[in-house]
Design a protein around this motif. Structure first.
Motif, PDB file in Angstrom:
ATOM      1  N   LYS A  10       0.579  -1.220  -0.151  1.00  0.00           N
ATOM      2  CA  LYS A  10       0.037   0.040  -0.127  1.00  0.00           C
ATOM      3  C   LYS A  10       0.860   1.084   0.093  1.00  0.00           C
ATOM      4  N   MET A  11       1.883   1.372   0.851  1.00  0.00           N
ATOM      5  CA  MET A  11       2.991   2.332   0.816  1.00  0.00           C
ATOM      6  C   MET A  11       3.403   2.992  -0.309  1.00  0.00           C
ATOM      7  N   SER A  12       3.596   1.595  -1.113  1.00  0.00           N
ATOM      8  CA  SER A  12       4.366   1.883  -2.764  1.00  0.00           C
ATOM      9  C   SER A  12       3.541   2.305  -3.657  1.00  0.00           C
ATOM     10  N   THR A  13       1.908   2.135  -3.460  1.00  0.00           N
ATOM     11  CA  THR A  13       1.415   2.501  -4.683  1.00  0.00           C
ATOM     12  C   THR A  13       0.497   3.998  -4.168  1.00  0.00           C
ATOM     13  N   THR A  14       0.851   4.481  -3.102  1.00  0.00           N
ATOM     14  CA  THR A  14       0.187   5.925  -2.997  1.00  0.00           C
ATOM     15  C   THR A  14       1.017   6.707  -2.758  1.00  0.00           C
ATOM     16  N   SER A  15       0.976   7.946  -3.305  1.00  0.00           N
ATOM     17  CA  SER A  15       2.098   9.122  -2.988  1.00  0.00           C
ATOM     18  C   SER A  15       2.170   9.748  -1.616  1.00  0.00           C
ATOM     19  N   GLN A  16       3.202  10.277  -1.239  1.00  0.00           N
ATOM     20  CA  GLN A  16       3.535  10.995  -0.083  1.00  0.00           C
ATOM     21  C   GLN A  16       2.119  12.214   0.300  1.00  0.00           C
ATOM     22  N   LYS A  17       1.710  12.774  -0.768  1.00  0.00           N
ATOM     23  CA  LYS A  17       0.333  13.500  -0.660  1.00  0.00           C
ATOM     24  C   LYS A  17      -0.427  12.662  -0.156  1.00  0.00           C
ATOM     25  N   HIS A  18      -0.991  11.670  -0.799  1.00  0.00           N
ATOM     26  CA  HIS A  18      -2.040  10.777  -0.292  1.00  0.00           C
ATOM     27  C   HIS A  18      -1.825  10.267   1.193  1.00  0.00           C
ATOM     28  N   ARG A  19      -0.495   9.859   1.409  1.00  0.00           N
ATOM     29  CA  ARG A  19      -0.189   9.220   2.838  1.00  0.00           C
ATOM     30  C   ARG A  19      -0.490  10.500   3.923  1.00  0.00           C
ATOM     31  N   ASP A  20      -0.141  11.642   3.567  1.00  0.00           N
ATOM     32  CA  ASP A  20       0.005  12.933   4.350  1.00  0.00           C
ATOM     33  C   ASP A  20      -1.680  13.244   4.605  1.00  0.00           C
ATOM     34  N   PHE A  21      -2.233  13.076   3.477  1.00  0.00           N
ATOM     35  CA  PHE A  21      -3.809  13.495   3.633  1.00  0.00           C
ATOM     36  C   PHE A  21      -4.622  12.568   4.378  1.00  0.00           C
ATOM     37  N   VAL A  22      -4.494  11.362   4.441  1.00  0.00           N
ATOM     38  CA  VAL A  22      -5.097  10.372   4.869  1.00  0.00           C
ATOM     39  C   VAL A  22      -4.980  10.095   6.446  1.00  0.00           C
ATOM     40  N   ALA A  23      -3.568  10.504   6.727  1.00  0.00           N
ATOM     41  CA  ALA A  23      -3.139  10.503   8.008  1.00  0.00           C
ATOM     42  C   ALA A  23      -3.696  11.401   9.259  1.00  0.00           C
ATOM     43  N   GLU A  24      -4.514  12.492   8.867  1.00  0.00           N
ATOM     44  CA  GLU A  24      -4.930  13.333   9.847  1.00  0.00           C
ATOM     45  C   GLU A  24      -6.285  13.926   9.470  1.00  0.00           C
ATOM     46  N   PRO A  25      -7.031  14.334  10.398  1.00  0.00           N
ATOM     47  CA  PRO A  25      -8.259  14.960   9.981  1.00  0.00           C
ATOM     48  C   PRO A  25      -8.037  16.020   8.715  1.00  0.00           C
ATOM     49  N   MET A  26      -9.271  16.426   8.158  1.00  0.00           N
ATOM     50  CA  MET A  26      -9.223  17.183   6.807  1.00  0.00           C
ATOM     51  C   MET A  26      -8.975  18.882   7.263  1.00  0.00           C
ATOM     52  N   GLY A  27      -9.975  18.972   8.481  1.00  0.00           N
ATOM     53  CA  GLY A  27      -9.702  20.493   8.906  1.00  0.00           C
ATOM     54  C   GLY A  27     -10.322  21.373   7.661  1.00  0.00           C
ATOM     55  N   ASP A  28      -9.558  22.561   7.435  1.00  0.00           N
ATOM     56  CA  ASP A  28      -9.774  23.488   6.219  1.00  0.00           C
ATOM     57  C   ASP A  28      -8.782  23.372   5.298  1.00  0.00           C
ATOM     58  N   LYS A  29      -8.324  22.208   4.837  1.00  0.00           N
ATOM     59  CA  LYS A  29      -7.152  21.875   3.770  1.00  0.00           C
ATOM     60  C   LYS A  29      -7.799  22.287   2.491  1.00  0.00           C
ATOM     61  N   PRO A  30      -6.836  22.904   1.470  1.00  0.00           N
ATOM     62  CA  PRO A  30      -7.498  23.250   0.318  1.00  0.00           C
ATOM     63  C   PRO A  30      -7.677  21.986  -0.562  1.00  0.00           C
ATOM     64  N   VAL A  31      -8.397  22.448  -1.690  1.00  0.00           N
ATOM     65  CA  VAL A  31      -8.608  21.215  -2.527  1.00  0.00           C
ATOM     66  C   VAL A  31      -7.327  20.691  -3.121  1.00  0.00           C
ATOM     67  N   THR A  32      -6.312  21.330  -3.201  1.00  0.00           N
ATOM     68  CA  THR A  32      -5.150  21.011  -3.710  1.00  0.00           C
ATOM     69  C   THR A  32      -4.368  19.971  -2.890  1.00  0.00           C
ATOM     70  N   ALA A  33      -4.902  19.830  -1.676  1.00  0.00           N
ATOM     71  CA  ALA A  33      -4.177  18.763  -0.562  1.00  0.00           C
ATOM     72  C   ALA A  33      -4.677  17.591  -0.988  1.00  0.00           C
ATOM     73  N   LEU A  34      -5.770  17.182  -1.966  1.00  0.00           N
ATOM     74  CA  LEU A  34      -6.173  15.841  -2.048  1.00  0.00           C
ATOM     75  C   LEU A  34      -5.238  15.250  -3.118  1.00  0.00           C
ATOM     76  N   SER A  35      -4.877  13.982  -2.944  1.00  0.00           N
ATOM     77  CA  SER A  35      -4.247  13.240  -3.758  1.00  0.00           C
ATOM     78  C   SER A  35      -4.881  13.269  -5.283  1.00  0.00           C
ATOM     79  N   GLY A  36      -3.998  13.572  -6.238  1.00  0.00           N
ATOM     80  CA  GLY A  36      -4.578  13.589  -7.864  1.00  0.00           C
ATOM     81  C   GLY A  36      -5.041  15.239  -8.086  1.00  0.00           C
ATOM     82  N   ILE A  37      -5.086  15.918  -7.193  1.00  0.00           N
ATOM     83  CA  ILE A  37      -5.511  17.143  -7.583  1.00  0.00           C
ATOM     84  C   ILE A  37      -4.282  18.218  -7.529  1.00  0.00           C
TER      85      ILE A  37
END
Length: 100
Positions: A10-37
């Motif tokens: 799983k770690m090798s198939t997702t980006s660091q951006k993806h792992r960072d996003f799913v590791a914590e509450p979403m809060g007020d993150k910009p749309v560009t924080a989403l993996s793929g965006i």
């Protein structure tokens, strides 16, 4: 398959951006924080009123967490390609699994 193999796969198939996003509450993150965006897709989503990650999550939830419907919506709304749309969908699915 042993859990550690699954985790390392799983770690090798997702980006660091993806792992960072799913590791914590979403809060007020910009749309560009989403993996793929990135900046270009983020701008297109912002123009449609989806300026925050939680707004895109709301659409994902309105589509009843259906990855296929969501990826089609994202492609239609922002012009995302299939790879980016699938990345964003997977990111939101994993975030929901952790926080909802």
């Amino acid at each position: 398959m042993p859990a550690q193999c699954v985790a390392s796969h799983k770690m090798s198939t997702t980006s660091q951006k993806h792992r960072d996003f799913v590791a914590e509450p979403m809060g007020d993150k910009p749309v560009t924080a989403l993996s793929g965006i990135g900046e270009v897709l983020g701008k297109k989503l912002e123009e449609q009123g989806f300026d925050k990650a939680f707004a895109v999550l709301g659409q994902y939830l309105l589509l009843r967490k259906d990855g296929e419907l969501f990826t089609e919506w994202l492609k239609d709304t922002s012009g995302a390609n299939s790879r980016n749309a699938a990345s964003c969908s997977q990111c939101l699915r994993e975030w929901c699994d952790s926080f909802l």
